[in-house]
Design an enzyme around this catalytic site. Structure first.
Site, PDB file in Angstrom:
ATOM      1  CE  LYS A  22      -1.718   1.365   4.096  1.00 33.19           C
ATOM      2  NZ  LYS A  22      -1.420   2.745   4.471  1.00 33.19           N
ATOM      3  CG  ASN A  23       2.251   2.647   3.533  1.00 33.93           C
ATOM      4  OD1 ASN A  23       1.112   3.004   3.221  1.00 33.93           O
ATOM      5  ND2 ASN A  23       2.594   2.377   4.770  1.00 33.93           N
ATOM      6  NE  ARG A  92      -0.116  11.733   7.618  1.00 28.32           N
ATOM      7  CZ  ARG A  92       0.250  12.952   8.008  1.00 28.32           C
ATOM      8  NH1 ARG A  92      -0.658  13.812   8.387  1.00 28.32           N
ATOM      9  NH2 ARG A  92       1.514  13.301   8.010  1.00 28.32           N
ATOM     10  CB  CYS A 116      -5.601   9.882  11.801  1.00 31.95           C
ATOM     11  SG  CYS A 116      -3.989   9.247  12.162  1.00 31.95           S
ATOM     12  NE  ARG A 121      -0.126   9.920  10.503  1.00 28.35           N
ATOM     13  CZ  ARG A 121      -0.434   8.968   9.621  1.00 28.35           C
ATOM     14  NH1 ARG A 121      -1.618   8.438   9.627  1.00 28.35           N
ATOM     15  NH2 ARG A 121       0.446   8.584   8.724  1.00 28.35           N
ATOM     16  CG  ASP A 304       2.994   1.083   9.733  1.00 25.22           C
ATOM     17  OD1 ASP A 304       3.248   1.356   8.555  1.00 25.22           O
ATOM     18  OD2 ASP A 304       2.656   1.945  10.573  1.00 25.22           O
ATOM     19  NE  ARG A 397      -7.561   4.170   5.674  1.00 31.94           N
ATOM     20  CZ  ARG A 397      -6.794   5.009   6.373  1.00 31.94           C
ATOM     21  NH1 ARG A 397      -7.090   5.303   7.605  1.00 31.94           N
ATOM     22  NH2 ARG A 397      -5.716   5.539   5.828  1.00 31.94           N
TER      23      ARG A 397
HETATM   24  C1  EPZ Z   1       4.164   6.819   6.626  1.00 34.29           C
HETATM   25  O1  EPZ Z   1       3.412   7.863   7.191  1.00 34.29           O
HETATM   26  C2  EPZ Z   1       3.203   5.646   6.455  1.00 34.29           C
HETATM   27  N1  EPZ Z   1       2.099   6.038   5.582  1.00 34.29           N
HETATM   28  C3  EPZ Z   1       2.665   5.227   7.820  1.00 34.29           C
HETATM   29  O2  EPZ Z   1       1.856   4.078   7.617  1.00 34.29           O
HETATM   30  C4  EPZ Z   1       3.829   4.826   8.715  1.00 34.29           C
HETATM   31  O3  EPZ Z   1       3.333   4.537  10.008  1.00 34.29           O
HETATM   32  C5  EPZ Z   1       4.825   5.987   8.806  1.00 34.29           C
HETATM   33  O4  EPZ Z   1       5.238   6.394   7.483  1.00 34.29           O
HETATM   34  C6  EPZ Z   1       6.075   5.589   9.579  1.00 34.29           C
HETATM   35  O5  EPZ Z   1       6.662   4.468   8.982  1.00 34.29           O
HETATM   36  C7  EPZ Z   1       2.287   6.076   4.247  1.00 34.29           C
HETATM   37  O6  EPZ Z   1       3.359   5.832   3.736  1.00 34.29           O
HETATM   38  C8  EPZ Z   1       1.080   6.444   3.432  1.00 34.29           C
HETATM   39  P1  EPZ Z   1       6.197   9.906   9.103  1.00 34.29           P
HETATM   40  P2  EPZ Z   1       4.023   9.354   7.359  1.00 34.29           P
HETATM   41  O7  EPZ Z   1       6.166  11.315   8.635  1.00 34.29           O
HETATM   42  O8  EPZ Z   1       4.964   9.667   6.281  1.00 34.29           O
HETATM   43  C9  EPZ Z   1       7.151  10.589  13.865  1.00 34.29           C
HETATM   44  C10 EPZ Z   1      -0.059   2.773   7.759  1.00 34.29           C
HETATM   45  O9  EPZ Z   1      -0.640   2.224   8.694  1.00 34.29           O
HETATM   46  N2  EPZ Z   1       8.592  10.602  13.534  1.00 34.29           N
HETATM   47  O10 EPZ Z   1       7.307   9.018   8.672  1.00 34.29           O
HETATM   48  O11 EPZ Z   1       2.853  10.259   7.607  1.00 34.29           O
HETATM   49  C11 EPZ Z   1       6.352  11.655  13.156  1.00 34.29           C
HETATM   50  O12 EPZ Z   1       6.282  12.842  13.914  1.00 34.29           O
HETATM   51  C12 EPZ Z   1       0.447   4.175   7.913  1.00 34.29           C
HETATM   52  O13 EPZ Z   1       0.167   2.254   6.645  1.00 34.29           O
HETATM   53  C13 EPZ Z   1       9.492  10.765  14.561  1.00 34.29           C
HETATM   54  O14 EPZ Z   1       9.090  10.891  15.720  1.00 34.29           O
HETATM   55  O15 EPZ Z   1       4.823   9.185   8.725  1.00 34.29           O
HETATM   56  C14 EPZ Z   1       4.989  11.006  13.018  1.00 34.29           C
HETATM   57  O16 EPZ Z   1       4.245  11.185  14.207  1.00 34.29           O
HETATM   58  C15 EPZ Z   1       0.136   4.737   9.286  1.00 34.29           C
HETATM   59  N3  EPZ Z   1      10.822  10.784  14.279  1.00 34.29           N
HETATM   60  C16 EPZ Z   1       5.329   9.514  12.850  1.00 34.29           C
HETATM   61  O17 EPZ Z   1       6.658   9.350  13.383  1.00 34.29           O
HETATM   62  C17 EPZ Z   1      11.293  10.639  13.002  1.00 34.29           C
HETATM   63  O18 EPZ Z   1      12.521  10.691  12.785  1.00 34.29           O
HETATM   64  C18 EPZ Z   1       5.315   9.026  11.423  1.00 34.29           C
HETATM   65  O19 EPZ Z   1       6.129   9.923  10.705  1.00 34.29           O
HETATM   66  C19 EPZ Z   1      10.347  10.466  11.955  1.00 34.29           C
HETATM   67  C20 EPZ Z   1       8.999  10.444  12.239  1.00 34.29           C
END
Ligand code: EPZ
Length: 417
Positions: A22-23, A92, A116, A121, A304, A397
């Site tokens: 998916k991602n 998102r 969410c 986020r 995840d 989803r």
């Molecule tokens: C992507 O989301 C994925 N979604 C998410 O998967 C996944 O959980 C996430 O990456 C992390 O692997 C898609 O690719 C569509 P982020 P993204 O910006 O890009 C914190 C699923 O279930 N963070 O990488 O929105 C950050 O603040 C979904 O398939 C740190 O703390 O996520 C945020 O709260 C859910 N330190 C969270 O992590 C860091 O160095 C995710 O951040 C980097 C990020």
């Protein structure tokens, strides 16, 4: 709204085929905005989030055609750069249209983030990165408008190793004929897969798989076809499902090279897993051991996979420690599992201890995000009696034909819409 009714006490057995990631697929659809000719995307999972991302592609004026081997996307008729009017508010991941639209039209309009279940986020990492390139940003309470005729600077340092922020800037750079350097990148396998498709389409990229990317783009990107890589999160989730239900089975494909930290923890937990080629066989595993996990950006333990791991903790003899460093509310599902008898001690928003072994009791529970949804579904398979999972559509989803895949492994599961 749909619910799943599950008759538990089942040990899953058999072989399960894993769908495309998916991602990665969500971003390939956005990347297609930049392509000068139609592209065929194969092995794309048939899930709700993909349907929504394709709706947005059509809303912008793009053409989507279902063909034998996948879907064909034709972006030549796209004229819009505003995704705020589409169904973007339901997804998102629609945020990843920002980079391609800004690169093609020198402007883009997106929705303010809605947050969410698993956390706030914010999208500041994305906005800050485009500001570093020289974009002008104006916003009101619904929308954010970005304008950038061409990059005024050529270096971006991401304020955190964000998956979609890395992808947004990389896709912007892919269609700019000026080298852009991106530092502090996330390095998830889905990002590398997307970057490899960008190279195939004509962009010059060095540093794939590392935290620093150098991208020299092209105004004439073309890609005949792309094959979505296997979904490592789904593959790992089924491996957990076999072990957690006390069954045994084969997961194919199983991208072990992209799941090192996960496989290491499985072995520490005394799950018997045999990896050969691109398959993994999970054998009946007794006497599970408690473990400690702390979620981190790749190659650390994937956030995840944090929630399904709690099911192995419920079968281990001792106290397991779960730390969710990435999201501020991704332990919420443990409260649902407490209703089934899970023994949890919370230490603030980011840490919880789970003491086992406990035999989960069936009841009615709610899925919060798609990853906790699948966790609760597997918990229902483990518990004796009938478990009802509400908001089952959340699981759709991210997991293709989930009830068929589980039924083929012996699960007694019924969807009631
Ligand atoms: C992507 O989301 C994925 N979604 C998410 O998967 C996944 O959980 C996430 O990456 C992390 O692997 C898609 O690719 C569509 P982020 P993204 O910006 O890009 C914190 C699923 O279930 N963070 O990488 O929105 C950050 O603040 C979904 O398939 C740190 O703390 O996520 C945020 O709260 C859910 N330190 C969270 O992590 C860091 O160095 C995710 O951040 C980097 C990020």
């Amino acid at each position: 709204m749909s619910i799943f009714k599950i008759n538990g006490g089942v040990q899953l057995r058999g072989e399960v085929k894993i769908s495309g990631a998916k991602n990665e697929a969500l971003k390939l659809i956005a990347f297609a905005v930049l392509l000068k000719k139609p592209v065929c995307i194969r092995n794309i999972p048939q899930i709700v989030d993909i349907e929504r991302q394709l709706e947005i592609f059509k809303c912008l004026g793009g053409k989507v055609k279902n063909i034998e081997s996948g879907i064909e996307l034709d972006a030549r008729s796209i004229e819009k750069f505003d995704i705020s009017k589409s169904t973007a508010n339901k997804l998102r991941a629609s945020l990843v249209y920002l980079g391609p639209l800004l690169s093609r039209f020198s402007q883009a309009v997106i929705l303010q983030p809605g947050g969410c279940q698993i956390g706030e986020r914010p999208i500041e990492t994305h906005i800050d990165a485009f500001r570093q390139l020289g974009a002008t940003i104006t916003e009101n309470k619904e929308k954010i408008i970005l304008k950038l005729d061409e990059p005024k600077h050529n270096k971006v340092i991401l304020c955190e190793q964000s998956v979609t922020a890395t992808e947004n800037i990389a896709m912007y750079a892919a269609a700019q004929e000026k080298e852009i350097i991106i530092e502090n990148c996330a390095t998830e396998p889905e990002i590398s897969a997307l970057l490899n498709e960008m190279v195939k389409s004509g962009a010059c990229i060095s540093g794939i798989g590392t935290r620093t990317l150098k991208i020299l783009g092209s105004k004439d990107l073309n890609l005949d076809s792309a094959d979505v890589i296997v979904d490592r999160i789904e593959a790992a989730t089924f491996a957990i499902a076999f072990a957690a239900t006390g069954g045994e089975g084969t997961v194919t494909p199983f991208p072990s090279e992209n799941l090192q930290s996960f496989v290491d923890v499985l072995k520490k937990c005394n799950v018997k897993i045999e990896i050969s080629g691109n398959s993994a066989k999970v054998l009946k595993s007794e006497d599970l051991k408690p473990f400690s996990i702390s979620t981190l950006p790749y190659p650390g333990f994937p956030t995840d996979l944090q929630s399904p791991m709690s099911l192995l903790a419920s079968r281990a003899k001792g106290v397991s420690h779960i730390e969710e460093t990435m999201y501020e509310n991704r332990l919420g599902y443990l409260k649902e599992l407490q209703k089934m008898g899970l023994n949890v001690e919370f230490h603030g928003l980011h840490r919880a201890d789970v003491a086992g072994p406990v035999h989960l009791r069936s009841t009615t529970i709610h899925s919060l995000d798609l990853r906790s949804g699948i966790t609760l579904l597997i918990a229902g398979l483990m518990a004796d009696g009938e478990t009802t999972i509400e908001d089952a559509q959340i699981i759709d989803r991210g997991y293709e034909n989930i009830e068929d895949k589980l039924a083929r492994l012996g699960a007694k599961i019924k969807r009631i819409s």
